[in-house]
Write an enzyme that holds these catalytic residues in place. Structure first.
Site, PDB file in Angstrom:
ATOM      1  N   GLY A 116       0.511  -0.975  -0.280  1.00 55.84           N
ATOM      2  CA  GLY A 116      -0.157  -0.083  -0.430  1.00 55.84           C
ATOM      3  C   GLY A 116       0.979   0.984   0.066  1.00 55.84           C
ATOM      4  O   GLY A 116       1.335   0.898   0.797  1.00 55.84           O
ATOM      5  N   ARG A 145       0.564  -4.961  -5.281  1.00 52.59           N
ATOM      6  CA  ARG A 145       1.052  -6.062  -4.718  1.00 52.59           C
ATOM      7  C   ARG A 145       0.875  -7.040  -5.212  1.00 52.59           C
ATOM      8  O   ARG A 145       0.545  -7.673  -6.142  1.00 52.59           O
ATOM      9  CB  ARG A 145      -0.091  -6.595  -3.694  1.00 52.59           C
ATOM     10  N   ASP A 149       5.115  -3.980   6.321  1.00 52.30           N
ATOM     11  CA  ASP A 149       5.576  -6.024   6.712  1.00 52.30           C
ATOM     12  C   ASP A 149       5.428  -6.079   5.412  1.00 52.30           C
ATOM     13  O   ASP A 149       6.372  -7.900   5.561  1.00 52.30           O
ATOM     14  CB  ASP A 149       4.083  -6.557   7.855  1.00 52.30           C
ATOM     15  N   THR A 204       4.057   3.398   5.642  1.00 50.49           N
ATOM     16  CA  THR A 204       2.955   2.586   5.596  1.00 50.49           C
ATOM     17  C   THR A 204       1.905   3.278   6.596  1.00 50.49           C
ATOM     18  O   THR A 204       2.161   3.593   7.752  1.00 50.49           O
ATOM     19  CB  THR A 204       2.285   0.576   5.987  1.00 50.49           C
ATOM     20  N   ASP A 225      -0.760   3.009   7.883  1.00 48.39           N
ATOM     21  CA  ASP A 225      -1.148   1.639   9.000  1.00 48.39           C
ATOM     22  C   ASP A 225      -0.154   1.816  10.560  1.00 48.39           C
ATOM     23  O   ASP A 225      -0.305   1.738  12.091  1.00 48.39           O
ATOM     24  CB  ASP A 225      -0.855  -0.203   8.962  1.00 48.39           C
ATOM     25  N   ASP A 229       2.612   0.177  11.887  1.00 48.32           N
ATOM     26  CA  ASP A 229       2.363  -1.146  12.567  1.00 48.32           C
ATOM     27  C   ASP A 229       3.654  -1.973  12.487  1.00 48.32           C
ATOM     28  O   ASP A 229       3.659  -2.842  12.173  1.00 48.32           O
ATOM     29  CB  ASP A 229       1.549  -1.554  11.677  1.00 48.32           C
ATOM     30  N   ARG A 276      -5.318  -2.605   8.496  1.00 50.91           N
ATOM     31  CA  ARG A 276      -5.731  -3.638   8.875  1.00 50.91           C
ATOM     32  C   ARG A 276      -5.947  -4.705   9.567  1.00 50.91           C
ATOM     33  O   ARG A 276      -7.227  -5.522  10.141  1.00 50.91           O
ATOM     34  CB  ARG A 276      -5.553  -4.291   7.245  1.00 50.91           C
TER      35      ARG A 276
HETATM   36  O1  F6P Z   1      -1.753  -1.305   4.315  1.00 50.82           O
HETATM   37  C1  F6P Z   1      -2.119  -0.022   4.468  1.00 50.82           C
HETATM   38  C2  F6P Z   1      -3.249   0.023   3.873  1.00 50.82           C
HETATM   39  O2  F6P Z   1      -4.148   0.738   3.552  1.00 50.82           O
HETATM   40  C3  F6P Z   1      -4.447  -0.930   4.823  1.00 50.82           C
HETATM   41  O3  F6P Z   1      -4.838  -0.240   6.182  1.00 50.82           O
HETATM   42  C4  F6P Z   1      -5.892  -1.593   4.285  1.00 50.82           C
HETATM   43  O4  F6P Z   1      -6.095  -2.496   5.154  1.00 50.82           O
HETATM   44  C5  F6P Z   1      -5.826  -1.799   2.662  1.00 50.82           C
HETATM   45  O5  F6P Z   1      -4.279  -1.626   3.048  1.00 50.82           O
HETATM   46  C6  F6P Z   1      -5.580  -1.980   1.426  1.00 50.82           C
HETATM   47  O6  F6P Z   1      -5.077  -2.096   0.939  1.00 50.82           O
HETATM   48  P1  F6P Z   1      -5.758  -2.061  -1.426  1.00 50.82           P
HETATM   49  O7  F6P Z   1      -5.814  -1.035  -1.386  1.00 50.82           O
HETATM   50  O8  F6P Z   1      -4.396  -3.084  -1.721  1.00 50.82           O
HETATM   51  O9  F6P Z   1      -6.999  -2.551  -0.884  1.00 50.82           O
END
Ligand code: F6P
Length: 329
Positions: A18, A79, A110, A133, A135, A137, A179
């Site tokens: 992300g 990803r 991560d 990120t 998040d 985390d 998440r």
């Molecule tokens: O990892 C960051 C994040 O924004 C999370 O908070 C969220 O759950 C996820 O990415 C969403 O990912 P995508 O854009 O691939 O749906």
């Protein structure tokens, strides 16, 4: 911590997972500081996917001009499912060797670091990670690149929602990203004056939620705001609304999911400075011979953490802030 004696002359840099505001500032710092040390930098587009499909180009210094203020990532992100396979990683390693890349700088969260750690061990490739990120985390850094910007984006939205909530005397259930982690939820709930916050780090007892809402009704509070972290086990704001709507008909309830708006936008000053520090630290760390580590900032000092630790140890929320949120209800 792993140390190697090989001299680093050529590196590759990629952004993965992300995206987060400030990734560009980190790429810029990597390129600028590498150049000062006569290290040439290849930019890899689309993260690990591009490493496999050979989207690898030499980066000139002017490639990173005028990007420090931009959200997203000029290198693009992805990803990659293929990179999760041995075959995919073998292709990636082949391309790394083809371009004579001595080390990789991977910018992400991560998932990015787990991939970097495996690649490094399987194919003896030097890697340094930069935590980015929204998040927040990642263990081994007080904050990740992009967290501060996302927090402020979410807060701005919450302030606006509060205006309309107040005008109509409505209850808003606002879902924020995260998440597996409640950092954005916890801090926006305090800064935005929310009545309640639901976090993945704490078990949500629906009866507690209901008794809190009953208290609010008794106190004639009609306009209110509940912040729900995306990763809370209740399953998000829509699910929460389904659970409580029938018992609280007196509340005019609305759900608002902030979603990807939290990932975009101009990075804050704090994120740009953090990204610049970590980009420079990544190059220093490589030239000092470290591998398989992440650079972070802890108590305002650059700190090196093994990638394995950064990905395997869950970063704790500040529990005193959870208590504070309760005291302020
Ligand atoms: O990892 C960051 C994040 O924004 C999370 O908070 C969220 O759950 C996820 O990415 C969403 O990912 P995508 O854009 O691939 O749906």
């Amino acid at each position: 911590m792993a140390e190697k004696n090989t001299e680093v002359k050529t590196i590759g840099v990629l952004t993965s997972g992300g995206d987060s505001p400030g990734m560009n500032a980190a790429v810029r710092a990597v390129v600028r500081v590498a150049e000062k040390k006569d290290i040439q930098v290849y930019g890899i587009r689309h993260g690990y996917h591009g490493l496999i499909t050979d989207e690898i180009k030499l980066m000139e210094k002017n490639f990173v001009s005028n990007i420090i203020q931009r959200g997203g990532t000029i290198l693009k992100s992805a990803r990659s499912k293929e990179f999760r396979t041995e075959k995919g990683r073998a292709k990636a390693a082949e391309n790394i060797k083809k371009y004579g890349i001595d080390a990789l700088v991977t910018i992400g969260g991560d998932g990015t670091f787990t991939g970097a750690d495996i690649l490094s061990k399987e194919h003896d490739i030097t890697v340094v990670g930069i935590p980015a990120t929204i998040d927040n985390d990642i263990t081994g850094t007080d904050e990740t690149i992009g967290y501060d910007t996302a927090l402020n984006t979410a807060l701005e939205a919450i302030d606006k929602i509060r205006d309309t909530a107040d005008a109509h005397e409505r209850m808003f259930l606002v879902e924020v990203m995260g998440r597996d982690a409640g950092f954005i939820a916890l801090e926006t709930s305090i800064a935005g004056g929310a009545e309640l916050v639901l976090l993945p780090e704490e078990l949500t007892d629906i009866n507690d939620v209901k008794s809190q809402l009953n208290k609010m009704l008794k106190n004639q509070i009609r306009s209110s705001l509940i912040v729900v972290a995306e990763g809370d086990e209740i399953g998000g704001a829509i699910k929460l609304a389904d659970e409580i709507r029938d018992d609280f008909e007196r509340y005019d309830m609305r759900v608002c999911i902030l979603g990807h708006i939290q990932r975009g936008g101009t990075p804050t000053a704090r994120d740009r400075v953090l990204a610049s520090r970590l980009g420079a630290a990544a190059i220093k760390t490589l030239t000092e011979g470290h591998s398989n580590v992440m650079v972070g900032v802890v108590n305002n000092q650059v700190k090196i953490t093994p990638l394995r630790v950064a990905v395997s140890k869950k970063k704790d929320l500040d529990y005193s802030l959870i208590e504070l949120a309760k005291q302020l209800r």
